[in-house]
Every structure is written in structure tokens, then in C-alpha cells.
Scaffold this motif. Structure first.
Motif, PDB file in Angstrom:
ATOM      1  N   LEU A 111       0.825  -1.208   0.000  1.00  0.00           N
ATOM      2  CA  LEU A 111       0.000   0.000   0.000  1.00  0.00           C
ATOM      3  C   LEU A 111       0.853   1.249   0.000  1.00  0.00           C
ATOM      4  CD1 LEU A 111      -2.816  -1.098   2.497  1.00  0.00           C
ATOM      5  CD2 LEU A 111      -2.962  -0.923   0.001  1.00  0.00           C
ATOM      6  N   ALA A 112       1.967   1.224   0.703  1.00  0.00           N
ATOM      7  CA  ALA A 112       2.867   2.383   0.705  1.00  0.00           C
ATOM      8  C   ALA A 112       3.489   2.579  -0.673  1.00  0.00           C
ATOM      9  CB  ALA A 112       3.947   2.198   1.763  1.00  0.00           C
ATOM     10  N   ARG A 113       3.927   1.499  -1.291  1.00  0.00           N
ATOM     11  CA  ARG A 113       4.564   1.599  -2.603  1.00  0.00           C
ATOM     12  C   ARG A 113       3.596   2.108  -3.654  1.00  0.00           C
ATOM     13  NH1 ARG A 113       5.987  -3.804  -4.365  1.00  0.00           N
ATOM     14  NH2 ARG A 113       7.334  -3.816  -2.529  1.00  0.00           N
ATOM     15  N   ARG A 114       2.323   1.764  -3.504  1.00  0.00           N
ATOM     16  CA  ARG A 114       1.316   2.215  -4.478  1.00  0.00           C
ATOM     17  C   ARG A 114       0.806   3.630  -4.177  1.00  0.00           C
ATOM     18  NH1 ARG A 114       3.151  -1.959  -5.926  1.00  0.00           N
ATOM     19  NH2 ARG A 114       2.063  -3.841  -6.625  1.00  0.00           N
ATOM     20  N   GLY A 115       1.318   4.260  -3.139  1.00  0.00           N
ATOM     21  CA  GLY A 115       0.881   5.608  -2.795  1.00  0.00           C
ATOM     22  C   GLY A 115      -0.486   5.654  -2.162  1.00  0.00           C
ATOM     23  N   LEU A 116      -0.894   4.572  -1.491  1.00  0.00           N
ATOM     24  CA  LEU A 116      -2.236   4.471  -0.921  1.00  0.00           C
ATOM     25  C   LEU A 116      -2.245   4.515   0.604  1.00  0.00           C
ATOM     26  CD1 LEU A 116      -3.500   1.593  -3.246  1.00  0.00           C
ATOM     27  CD2 LEU A 116      -4.115   4.018  -3.413  1.00  0.00           C
ATOM     28  N   ALA A 117      -1.082   4.589   1.211  1.00  0.00           N
ATOM     29  CA  ALA A 117      -1.004   4.513   2.673  1.00  0.00           C
ATOM     30  C   ALA A 117      -1.763   5.649   3.357  1.00  0.00           C
ATOM     31  CB  ALA A 117       0.457   4.516   3.127  1.00  0.00           C
ATOM     32  N   GLY A 118      -1.834   6.803   2.718  1.00  0.00           N
ATOM     33  CA  GLY A 118      -2.505   7.943   3.326  1.00  0.00           C
ATOM     34  C   GLY A 118      -4.011   7.815   3.418  1.00  0.00           C
TER      35      GLY A 118
END
Length: 280
Positions: free
Chosen positions: A156-163
């Protein structure tokens, strides 16, 4: 390696682009992530796929940002992009390093909220959670076995979705039976049916090999690439739920044993045949 393509079918039919992803994951990374187009055509011909379908599939993978056209020493070919390398690395862990959870692992809960103005992110987030093997508790609330926590957070962090998400890990404390909940959060019937289809396709391969009718390295190569492509789809659909929470006739464990056995029998001769085709 991994389920790189969202368009992966649920049926037994393997698409040419899925086979190409498997070939790159198995054989291209060990030589820099690049294959000549001629080598890809030869490899796919050994799988019964004709050149026009190969070129069309490569073009689709290029448009999706997974392959880049690259000439090496004047030879035309395609190389894995960094995105594709990351996805294949994720897939290696899921396919070859997966383990089944037990209840002591606890549960991973993902809660997310995405503004209406960013609906594309909502779709991407749901797709990633599905690919990771999460089940749905309620809209915006997804669950998975706790042992997937590190993998989920990294992806999720790598896909830019962590936020957009909050992750929680803990034990199940509800008054209801967790087994009943699991049957609602995941479509176990569909997954059981997909395992049955896998067994139906792959058990005859085992029987043929055991009977001594392996038909040489070329057949081993074709069998292995199809096996791994077939299994990749299941490795992402199944989060590795604890066996004691699954139906008594659960066939996923038998399918995993068959995959492991066939991999042990086929990987070596398949690799030798692939290297000959690549170097031809």
C-alpha cells in the motif's frame, strides 16, 4: 512473481500475456530482466502461442508500464520496468514463501476512506486489497490474517495508498463464531471451486510424469510455465486462512501439495530448456 494483470481471468484459460509475465519472472531476471523479442517468440512457440498473439500481448504489457522496448547490442527486445520488478518480487514472496496462518497470528484490519473526488484511488485500493487476499467486513472495512501485515503495509505504501488507510492488528473478540464470519468475509465457495479446477488440470500432469511419460525437457518447460501461471492466480486469491476455520473438505491444502510436488519435478528440466531457447 505475481498477479500482475487485473484482467486475469477466473477460468482455466491462460492468456498469452499471463504466460509472458511468468516467463519474465522465471527466466529474464537472472539475465538482467531483458529478453530479445526473438527469444520471447521461441519460448511462447514452445507453449503453443503464435507470434502475432505474442507481439500483441507484449504491446499490452508495454502500455501497462510493465515492459520497456530496449535494444541490446543491436538486438530488439523488452526489459522489465522497475514497477514490474517490484510486482514480481511481491509475487515471489506470495507464491514461493507463502505460509498458512494460525489463530495466534491474529487479524489485520484495514479501514479506509477516500474522497469522492478521488474515486480512482478507491478503485485502486479495493483492487490492491483484493489482490492481497483481504475479505470484506463492511464497506471501507477489510480483514486479512495478521501474518499479511508487513506485506500489506509495504504494498500500500509503494502504491501511494497509505494515506487513505488505517491498519489495526489484534484478536477477534466478537460474540459470534469466527468460522461463520470468515465464511461471510470471503467467498470460500468460489475459492474451493477454483482449487478444484486447478486439481483437475494439474493432477493428470502428475499422473503422466509418475507413469514415466514426461516427454522430455520441452514438455517439462510447457508444463511448468502453465503450472506456475495457473498457481499464481490462486496464491493471490487465497490469503492463507487457518485450516481450522475452513470447511472440512477444504481442497486448498491438497492443491498446495500438488503445486510443490510438480514444481520440484519440473523446475530443473524446464529451466534447462528455457536457457537453450533463449540462447538459440
Amino acid at each position: 512473481m505475481t498477479a500482475v494483470e487485473e484482467a486475469t481471468t477466473q477460468s482455466g484459460a491462460l492468456q498469452p500475456r499471463q504466460l509472458i509475465v511468468t516467463l519474465y519472472g522465471l527466466y529474464a531476471r537472472e539475465c538482467g530482466g531483458w529478453l530479445s523479442i526473438a527469444a520471447v517468440v521461441r519460448l511462447m512457440a514452445a507453449l503453443g502461442v503464435e507470434e502475432p498473439a505474442v507481439r500483441s500481448s507484449i504491446s499490452r504489457l508495454k502500455r501497462r508500464g510493465l515492459l520497456d522496448a530496449l535494444r541490446m547490442d543491436g538486438v530488439a527486445g523488452y526489459a522489465l520496468t522497475e514497477v514490474a520488478r517490484d510486482i514480481l518480487a511481491d509475487g515471489d514472496a506470495r507464491i514461493f514463501g507463502r505460509r498458512r496462518a494460525d489463530e495466534s497470528d491474529g487479524w489485520l484490519l484495514v479501514v479506509f476512506s477516500v474522497p469522492e473526488s478521488e474515486r480512482d484511488k478507491r478503485h485502486q485500493l479495493r483492487s490492491e486489497l483484493t489482490r492481497l487476499g483481504f475479505g470484506t467486513v463492511a464497506p471501507g472495512v477489510w480483514v486479512a490474517p495478521g501474518h499479511l501485515a508487513d506485506e500489506a503495509a509495504e504494498v500500500l505504501a509503494r502504491r501511494g495508498l497509505a494515506g487513505y488507510v488505517e491498519l489495526f492488528r489484534g484478536a477477534h473478540l466478537a460474540l459470534g463464531q469466527i468460522r461463520d464470519n470468515v465464511a461471510h468475509w470471503w467467498d470460500l465457495g468460489q475459492l474451493h471451486a477454483r482449487y478444484a479446477e486447478f486439481l483437475e488440470r494439474q493432477e493428470p500432469v502428475r499422473e503422466r510424469i509418475v507413469a514415466g511419460d514426461g516427454a522430455g525437457p520441452g514438455q517439462a518447460f510447457a508444463d511448468y510455465v502453465r503450472l506456475l501461471t495457473d498457481w499464481r492466480r490462486l496464491a493471490y486469491a487465497d490469503p492463507g486462512l487457518p485450516l481450522d476455520l475452513l470447511p472440512a473438505d477444504w481442497n486448498g491444502a491438497r492443491a498446495a501439495e500438488l503445486f510443490s510436488e510438480l514444481r520440484g519435478r519440473l523446475a530443473g528440466p524446464a529451466h534447462e530448456h528455457a536457457r537453450r531457447l533463449i540462447g538459440a
